[in-house]
Design a protein around this motif. Structure first.
Motif, PDB file in Angstrom:
ATOM      1  N   HIS A 292       6.731   1.856  -5.866  1.00 27.34           N
ATOM      2  CA  HIS A 292       7.463   0.587  -5.009  1.00 27.34           C
ATOM      3  C   HIS A 292       7.819  -0.523  -6.275  1.00 27.34           C
ATOM      4  O   HIS A 292       7.466  -1.805  -5.328  1.00 27.34           O
ATOM      5  CB  HIS A 292       6.214   0.185  -4.248  1.00 27.34           C
ATOM      6  CG  HIS A 292       5.483   0.858  -3.266  1.00 27.34           C
ATOM      7  ND1 HIS A 292       5.233   2.236  -3.925  1.00 27.34           N
ATOM      8  CD2 HIS A 292       6.217   1.695  -2.071  1.00 27.34           C
ATOM      9  CE1 HIS A 292       4.735   3.352  -2.746  1.00 27.34           C
ATOM     10  NE2 HIS A 292       5.148   2.708  -1.506  1.00 27.34           N
ATOM     11  N   LYS A 293       7.838  -0.362  -7.234  1.00 26.64           N
ATOM     12  CA  LYS A 293       8.252  -1.401  -8.111  1.00 26.64           C
ATOM     13  C   LYS A 293       9.786  -2.350  -8.063  1.00 26.64           C
ATOM     14  O   LYS A 293       9.788  -3.448  -7.876  1.00 26.64           O
ATOM     15  CB  LYS A 293       8.734  -0.832  -9.692  1.00 26.64           C
ATOM     16  CG  LYS A 293       7.550  -0.666 -10.264  1.00 26.64           C
ATOM     17  CD  LYS A 293       6.429  -1.668 -10.602  1.00 26.64           C
ATOM     18  CE  LYS A 293       5.236  -1.437 -11.359  1.00 26.64           C
ATOM     19  NZ  LYS A 293       4.468  -2.177 -11.418  1.00 26.64           N
ATOM     20  N   LYS A 294      10.586  -1.334  -6.850  1.00 24.02           N
ATOM     21  CA  LYS A 294      12.016  -2.240  -6.903  1.00 24.02           C
ATOM     22  C   LYS A 294      11.255  -3.138  -5.575  1.00 24.02           C
ATOM     23  O   LYS A 294      12.461  -4.074  -5.424  1.00 24.02           O
ATOM     24  CB  LYS A 294      12.411  -1.072  -5.834  1.00 24.02           C
ATOM     25  CG  LYS A 294      14.031  -0.518  -7.747  1.00 24.02           C
ATOM     26  CD  LYS A 294      14.401   0.684  -6.447  1.00 24.02           C
ATOM     27  CE  LYS A 294      15.336   1.060  -7.990  1.00 24.02           C
ATOM     28  NZ  LYS A 294      16.723   2.356  -7.699  1.00 24.02           N
ATOM     29  N   LEU A 295      11.300  -2.967  -4.764  1.00 26.76           N
ATOM     30  CA  LEU A 295       9.969  -3.959  -3.407  1.00 26.76           C
ATOM     31  C   LEU A 295       9.573  -5.040  -3.960  1.00 26.76           C
ATOM     32  O   LEU A 295       9.596  -5.622  -3.564  1.00 26.76           O
ATOM     33  CB  LEU A 295       9.697  -2.678  -2.326  1.00 26.76           C
ATOM     34  CG  LEU A 295       8.897  -3.781  -1.483  1.00 26.76           C
ATOM     35  CD1 LEU A 295       9.869  -4.303  -0.371  1.00 26.76           C
ATOM     36  CD2 LEU A 295       8.234  -2.561  -0.241  1.00 26.76           C
TER      37      LEU A 295
ATOM     38  N   THR B  54       3.928  -2.503   9.611  1.00 29.32           N
ATOM     39  CA  THR B  54       4.555  -0.984   8.740  1.00 29.32           C
ATOM     40  C   THR B  54       5.619  -0.322   7.775  1.00 29.32           C
ATOM     41  O   THR B  54       6.693  -0.814   8.993  1.00 29.32           O
ATOM     42  CB  THR B  54       3.689   0.076   9.205  1.00 29.32           C
ATOM     43  OG1 THR B  54       4.611  -0.738  10.520  1.00 29.32           O
ATOM     44  CG2 THR B  54       2.077  -0.617   9.284  1.00 29.32           C
ATOM     45  N   LEU B  55       6.050   0.642   7.117  1.00 26.08           N
ATOM     46  CA  LEU B  55       7.440   1.000   7.319  1.00 26.08           C
ATOM     47  C   LEU B  55       7.733   2.243   7.144  1.00 26.08           C
ATOM     48  O   LEU B  55       6.584   3.121   6.172  1.00 26.08           O
ATOM     49  CB  LEU B  55       7.681   0.410   5.453  1.00 26.08           C
ATOM     50  CG  LEU B  55       7.530  -1.347   5.135  1.00 26.08           C
ATOM     51  CD1 LEU B  55       8.160  -0.943   3.470  1.00 26.08           C
ATOM     52  CD2 LEU B  55       8.997  -1.503   5.796  1.00 26.08           C
TER      53      LEU B  55
ATOM     54  N   LEU C  47       0.657  -1.558   0.203  1.00 28.23           N
ATOM     55  CA  LEU C  47       0.340  -0.135   0.238  1.00 28.23           C
ATOM     56  C   LEU C  47       0.842   0.905  -0.271  1.00 28.23           C
ATOM     57  O   LEU C  47       1.815   1.293   1.097  1.00 28.23           O
ATOM     58  CB  LEU C  47      -0.947  -0.558   1.315  1.00 28.23           C
ATOM     59  CG  LEU C  47      -1.975  -0.994   1.179  1.00 28.23           C
ATOM     60  CD1 LEU C  47      -2.443  -1.703   2.776  1.00 28.23           C
ATOM     61  CD2 LEU C  47      -2.471  -1.501  -0.146  1.00 28.23           C
ATOM     62  N   PRO C  48       0.660   1.928  -1.361  1.00 24.77           N
ATOM     63  CA  PRO C  48       1.601   3.858  -1.493  1.00 24.77           C
ATOM     64  C   PRO C  48       1.714   4.629  -0.317  1.00 24.77           C
ATOM     65  O   PRO C  48       0.024   4.255   0.582  1.00 24.77           O
ATOM     66  CB  PRO C  48       1.162   3.759  -2.847  1.00 24.77           C
ATOM     67  CG  PRO C  48       0.773   2.624  -2.992  1.00 24.77           C
ATOM     68  CD  PRO C  48       0.226   2.429  -2.374  1.00 24.77           C
TER      69      PRO C  48
ATOM     70  N   HIS D  20       3.784   1.888   3.724  1.00 29.39           N
ATOM     71  CA  HIS D  20       4.378   2.301   3.217  1.00 29.39           C
ATOM     72  C   HIS D  20       3.632   3.898   3.943  1.00 29.39           C
ATOM     73  O   HIS D  20       3.184   4.247   3.686  1.00 29.39           O
ATOM     74  CB  HIS D  20       4.942   2.685   1.838  1.00 29.39           C
ATOM     75  CG  HIS D  20       6.277   3.432   2.212  1.00 29.39           C
ATOM     76  ND1 HIS D  20       6.378   4.354   0.703  1.00 29.39           N
ATOM     77  CD2 HIS D  20       7.072   4.708   2.839  1.00 29.39           C
ATOM     78  CE1 HIS D  20       7.181   5.434   1.827  1.00 29.39           C
ATOM     79  NE2 HIS D  20       7.762   4.937   2.375  1.00 29.39           N
ATOM     80  N   SER D  21       4.435   4.278   5.160  1.00 27.90           N
ATOM     81  CA  SER D  21       4.390   5.894   5.693  1.00 27.90           C
ATOM     82  C   SER D  21       2.319   5.749   6.026  1.00 27.90           C
ATOM     83  O   SER D  21       2.089   5.105   6.339  1.00 27.90           O
ATOM     84  CB  SER D  21       4.969   6.432   4.340  1.00 27.90           C
ATOM     85  OG  SER D  21       4.549   8.549   5.040  1.00 27.90           O
TER      86      SER D  21
END
Length: 247
Positions: A43-46, A142-143, A33-34, A118-119
């Motif tokens: 978030h493509k790299k993740l 959660t990041l 979730l952005p 994320h956030s």
């Protein structure tokens, strides 16, 4: 609303994709979730890293322009009172989350899911779980998510979420770590603000507290031990304002 943070970059430590494709281990799918201001592509790299490890991954479809929908909250009197609620202002985001979860459920084939927020995506995941149910979710990771609202009554402290985090604290389930559902929170660096027209010094320190009467089966706490040394106040710290820290 929580500040949009740069997307986190994870480097895969693996030799090749084939290493995991030949493994018999089946990992539960993950939904990413952005955070505020971020889009799906951030978030493509993740997503790629998780897939390299054999984790089927779905990123909620969000564009940067979508976040302008939140401006609808400006016409709600609760926005100006600081008592704004997630719905209906954030219904559009919750719908994108639900679409991603349903897509991941097809990959899970009756199994459980992991949700990575994320956030702001972290506390919005908690809102989603409260509104749509959590029986199909076994992990919430959660990041860099602010889970607690800012303290009230402090001069210069402004609730950027206009009451949304207070709603989450009061109405969403507390963090748990059980065999059925685990909450894992990963925090990063923070910048402690300072008064804009004062020559005060900023003390950098770390503090974490746990105050919850809910039963927790297992808790792991990692603390970065540093000396509290006053440093010169920077313009960036003054620009951020008289800030506060969240565990």
């Amino acid at each position: 609303m929580a500040l949009g943070l740069p997307p986190l970059n994870f480097k895969p430590h693996c030799s090749s994709t084939s290493t995991f494709s030949s493994s018999s281990t089946n990992y539960r799918p993950a939904v990413i979730l952005p955070g505020l201001g971020n889009n799906t592509g951030d978030h493509k790299k993740l997503e790629f890293t998780l897939q390299e490890y054999g984790v089927p991954t779905v990123v909620a479809k969000v564009s940067r322009i979508d976040w302008l929908r939140n401006a609808a909250g400006l016409v709600d009197p609760n926005y100006w009172k600081g008592t704004l609620q997630p719905r209906p202002v954030l219904d559009w985001y919750l719908k994108r989350v639900d679409d991603a979860v349903q897509e991941a459920e097809e990959l899970a084939q009756g199994g459980k899911l992991s949700v990575i927020g994320h956030s702001a995506g972290g506390w919005l995941a908690r809102v989603y779980m409260e509104e749509f149910g959590l029986s199909h979710i076994s992990l919430l990771l959660t990041l860099g998510t602010p889970h607690l609202p800012p303290p009230k009554g402090l001069p210069g402290v402004i609730d950027q979420t206009r009451g949304l985090l207070y709603y989450v604290q009061q109405h969403c389930k507390k963090a748990v770590y059980t065999p059925e559902l685990k909450y894992v929170c990963i925090a990063g660096r923070y910048l402690q603000g300072a008064r804009f027209v004062n020559d005060s010094k900023v003390a950098v320190e770390s503090m974490a507290t746990i105050d919850d009467d809910q039963q927790v089966s297992d808790v792991a706490v990692v603390k970065n031990k540093t000396d509290s040394t006053p440093v010169s106040t920077t313009f960036q710290a003054r620009f951020v304002g008289q800030g506060y820290k969240q565990p």
